[in-house]
Write a protein that holds these residues in place. Structure first.
Motif, PDB file in Angstrom:
ATOM      1  N   LYS A 178       0.853  -1.234  -0.079  1.00 26.52           N
ATOM      2  CA  LYS A 178       0.052   0.076   0.130  1.00 26.52           C
ATOM      3  C   LYS A 178       0.799   1.240   0.150  1.00 26.52           C
ATOM      4  O   LYS A 178       0.605   2.222  -0.701  1.00 26.52           O
ATOM      5  N   HIS A 179       1.886   1.388   0.887  1.00 31.48           N
ATOM      6  CA  HIS A 179       2.817   2.622   0.815  1.00 31.48           C
ATOM      7  C   HIS A 179       3.725   2.587  -0.433  1.00 31.48           C
ATOM      8  O   HIS A 179       3.802   3.750  -0.995  1.00 31.48           O
ATOM      9  N   MET A 180       3.824   1.297  -1.125  1.00 33.03           N
ATOM     10  CA  MET A 180       4.852   1.612  -2.127  1.00 33.03           C
ATOM     11  C   MET A 180       4.001   2.320  -3.460  1.00 33.03           C
ATOM     12  O   MET A 180       4.413   3.184  -4.301  1.00 33.03           O
ATOM     13  N   PHE A 181       2.619   1.846  -3.179  1.00 33.28           N
ATOM     14  CA  PHE A 181       1.883   2.412  -4.486  1.00 33.28           C
ATOM     15  C   PHE A 181       1.355   3.788  -4.113  1.00 33.28           C
ATOM     16  O   PHE A 181       1.111   4.600  -4.899  1.00 33.28           O
ATOM     17  N   GLU A 210       8.629  10.029   0.609  1.00 34.54           N
ATOM     18  CA  GLU A 210       7.626   9.660   1.734  1.00 34.54           C
ATOM     19  C   GLU A 210       7.832   8.206   2.115  1.00 34.54           C
ATOM     20  O   GLU A 210       7.840   8.060   3.369  1.00 34.54           O
ATOM     21  N   ILE A 211       8.221   7.132   1.235  1.00 37.06           N
ATOM     22  CA  ILE A 211       8.331   5.879   1.660  1.00 37.06           C
ATOM     23  C   ILE A 211       9.519   5.690   2.422  1.00 37.06           C
ATOM     24  O   ILE A 211       9.439   5.209   3.334  1.00 37.06           O
ATOM     25  N   TYR A 212      10.724   6.593   2.261  1.00 39.28           N
ATOM     26  CA  TYR A 212      11.765   6.395   2.985  1.00 39.28           C
ATOM     27  C   TYR A 212      11.716   6.788   4.370  1.00 39.28           C
ATOM     28  O   TYR A 212      11.775   6.415   5.497  1.00 39.28           O
ATOM     29  N   LEU A 213      11.060   8.285   4.321  1.00 50.50           N
ATOM     30  CA  LEU A 213      10.783   8.844   5.724  1.00 50.50           C
ATOM     31  C   LEU A 213       9.832   8.214   6.610  1.00 50.50           C
ATOM     32  O   LEU A 213       9.814   7.877   7.744  1.00 50.50           O
ATOM     33  N   HIS A 214       8.725   7.320   5.987  1.00 53.30           N
ATOM     34  CA  HIS A 214       7.805   6.663   6.801  1.00 53.30           C
ATOM     35  C   HIS A 214       8.546   5.519   7.220  1.00 53.30           C
ATOM     36  O   HIS A 214       8.326   4.925   8.545  1.00 53.30           O
ATOM     37  N   PHE A 215       9.383   4.720   6.460  1.00 55.15           N
ATOM     38  CA  PHE A 215      10.041   3.511   6.912  1.00 55.15           C
ATOM     39  C   PHE A 215      10.969   3.709   8.131  1.00 55.15           C
ATOM     40  O   PHE A 215      11.024   3.504   9.277  1.00 55.15           O
ATOM     41  N   THR A 216      11.871   5.045   8.034  1.00 56.35           N
ATOM     42  CA  THR A 216      12.660   5.289   9.185  1.00 56.35           C
ATOM     43  C   THR A 216      11.978   5.735  10.366  1.00 56.35           C
ATOM     44  O   THR A 216      12.596   5.557  11.488  1.00 56.35           O
ATOM     45  N   PHE A 258      15.500  -2.473  -0.114  1.00 58.32           N
ATOM     46  CA  PHE A 258      14.012  -3.019   0.409  1.00 58.32           C
ATOM     47  C   PHE A 258      12.841  -2.019  -0.151  1.00 58.32           C
ATOM     48  O   PHE A 258      12.029  -2.497  -0.260  1.00 58.32           O
ATOM     49  N   LEU A 259      13.231  -0.771  -0.188  1.00 65.29           N
ATOM     50  CA  LEU A 259      12.137   0.160  -0.496  1.00 65.29           C
ATOM     51  C   LEU A 259      12.094   0.402  -2.137  1.00 65.29           C
ATOM     52  O   LEU A 259      11.246   1.215  -2.339  1.00 65.29           O
ATOM     53  N   GLY A 260      13.044  -0.212  -2.804  1.00 65.09           N
ATOM     54  CA  GLY A 260      12.845   0.007  -4.253  1.00 65.09           C
ATOM     55  C   GLY A 260      13.514   1.228  -4.664  1.00 65.09           C
ATOM     56  O   GLY A 260      13.197   1.787  -5.780  1.00 65.09           O
ATOM     57  N   LEU A 261      14.717   1.798  -4.041  1.00 66.04           N
ATOM     58  CA  LEU A 261      15.102   3.034  -4.273  1.00 66.04           C
ATOM     59  C   LEU A 261      16.614   2.876  -4.470  1.00 66.04           C
ATOM     60  O   LEU A 261      17.172   1.735  -4.195  1.00 66.04           O
ATOM     61  N   THR A 262      17.261   3.870  -4.970  1.00 67.39           N
ATOM     62  CA  THR A 262      18.972   3.566  -5.213  1.00 67.39           C
ATOM     63  C   THR A 262      19.412   4.291  -3.797  1.00 67.39           C
ATOM     64  O   THR A 262      18.938   5.073  -3.348  1.00 67.39           O
ATOM     65  N   PRO A 263      20.769   3.492  -3.616  1.00 71.36           N
ATOM     66  CA  PRO A 263      21.531   4.222  -2.583  1.00 71.36           C
ATOM     67  C   PRO A 263      21.714   5.656  -2.665  1.00 71.36           C
ATOM     68  O   PRO A 263      21.699   6.415  -1.627  1.00 71.36           O
ATOM     69  N   GLU A 264      21.952   6.245  -3.850  1.00 70.79           N
ATOM     70  CA  GLU A 264      22.123   7.513  -4.272  1.00 70.79           C
ATOM     71  C   GLU A 264      21.042   8.406  -3.839  1.00 70.79           C
ATOM     72  O   GLU A 264      21.177   9.524  -3.161  1.00 70.79           O
TER      73      GLU A 264
END
Length: 195
Positions: A145-148, A154-160, A178-184
Motif C-alpha cells: 500500500k505504501h509503495m503504491f 515519503e516511503i523512505y521517511l515513513h520507513f525510518t 528494500f524500499l525500491g530506491l537507489t542508494p544515491e
C-alpha cells in the motif's frame, strides 16, 4: 533443556500462547541453534528451502537478484522475527531467495519435519504460528500500500520513522534495496533531511 538463555523467545511465545518453562524446554529441543557471521548466507537461491529461522540476536535479510543483476531485499528480521521463503518451505520446493546475516546473528532453525512433530506435540503452537503469519501478511500488505500510495521520499521517511530499529542497524544500501530506491537517492534524502 538447552542452557543458553532464551528468555526473549520465551516471553515472545507467551505474548501469543501460554507456555510453561517446562514446555518451553521441550519446545527448544526441536530447534537447532546456529551462529552466523556477518554476510554469511543461510539459504541459497536455487536450492531447497528446508528450514524456517527465528532470530534470537542479530539481523538478517532475504533478497533475490533480479534480471539486471541487482540485489532486491524483500524482508528483514530482527530479534524474535521469523524468516524464510514460507511458500517454498510449505511446498518443500526450491527457493528463489537468499537469506543472509546483516550482522553477527544467532538463530534457531527448524525443519519442516521437526515443525510438524512440534505442532503435533504442542497443538497450541498452531495458534502461535497462525497469529505471527497473519501479522507478517498484514505487514506485507501495508508495505505494498505504501509503495503504491507514497512518493519515494515519503516511503523512505515513513520507513525510518516507523521502524527506527532497522534504520539504525541496517546499512542504507539495504534499506534502499528494500524500499525500491537507489542508494544515491537515499543519500540525497538524508542530506536534505539534515539541512
Amino acid at each position: 533443556m538447552k542452557k543458553i538463555p532464551y528468555n526473549s523467545f520465551f516471553d515472545h511465545l507467551n505474548q501469543y500462547v501460554p507456555v510453561s518453562k517446562k514446555e518451553f524446554g521441550d519446545i527448544l529441543s526441536y530447534f537447532d541453534e546456529r551462529f552466523l557471521d556477518k554476510k554469511e548466507i543461510v539459504m541459497h537461491a536455487g536450492g531447497p528451502c528446508t528450514h524456517i529461522h527465528l532470530v534470537l540476536n542479530g539481523c538478517m535479510h532475504m533478497y533475490f537478484i533480479n534480471e539486471k543483476g541487482v540485489e532486491r531485499t524483500v524482508q528483514f528480521a530482527l530479534e524474535n522475527w521469523w524468516l524464510s521463503d514460507f511458500l517454498a518451505f510449505q511446498n518443500k520446493s526450491n527457493t528463489d531467495f537468499n537469506i543472509q546475516a546483516v550482522e553477527n546473528t544467532r538463530i534457531l532453525s527448524i525443519s519442516y519435519e521437526k515443525q510438524e512433530q512440534l505442532l503435533h506435540e504442542f497443538p497450541i503452537l498452531e495458534r502461535y504460528f497462525r497469529t505471527i503469519y497473519q501479522i507478517a501478511y498484514g505487514a506485507s500488505l501495508n508495505k505494498v500500500k505504501h509503495m503504491f500510495g507514497l512518493s519515494k521520499e515519503e516511503i523512505y521517511l515513513h520507513f525510518t520513522e516507523h521502524f527506527p530499529e532497522f534504520a539504525q542497524r541496517v546499512p542504507q544500501y539495504l534499506i534502499a534495496s528494500f524500499l525500491g530506491l537507489t542508494p544515491e537517492y537515499v543519500s540525497e534524502i538524508r542530506a536534505k533531511k539534515r539541512s
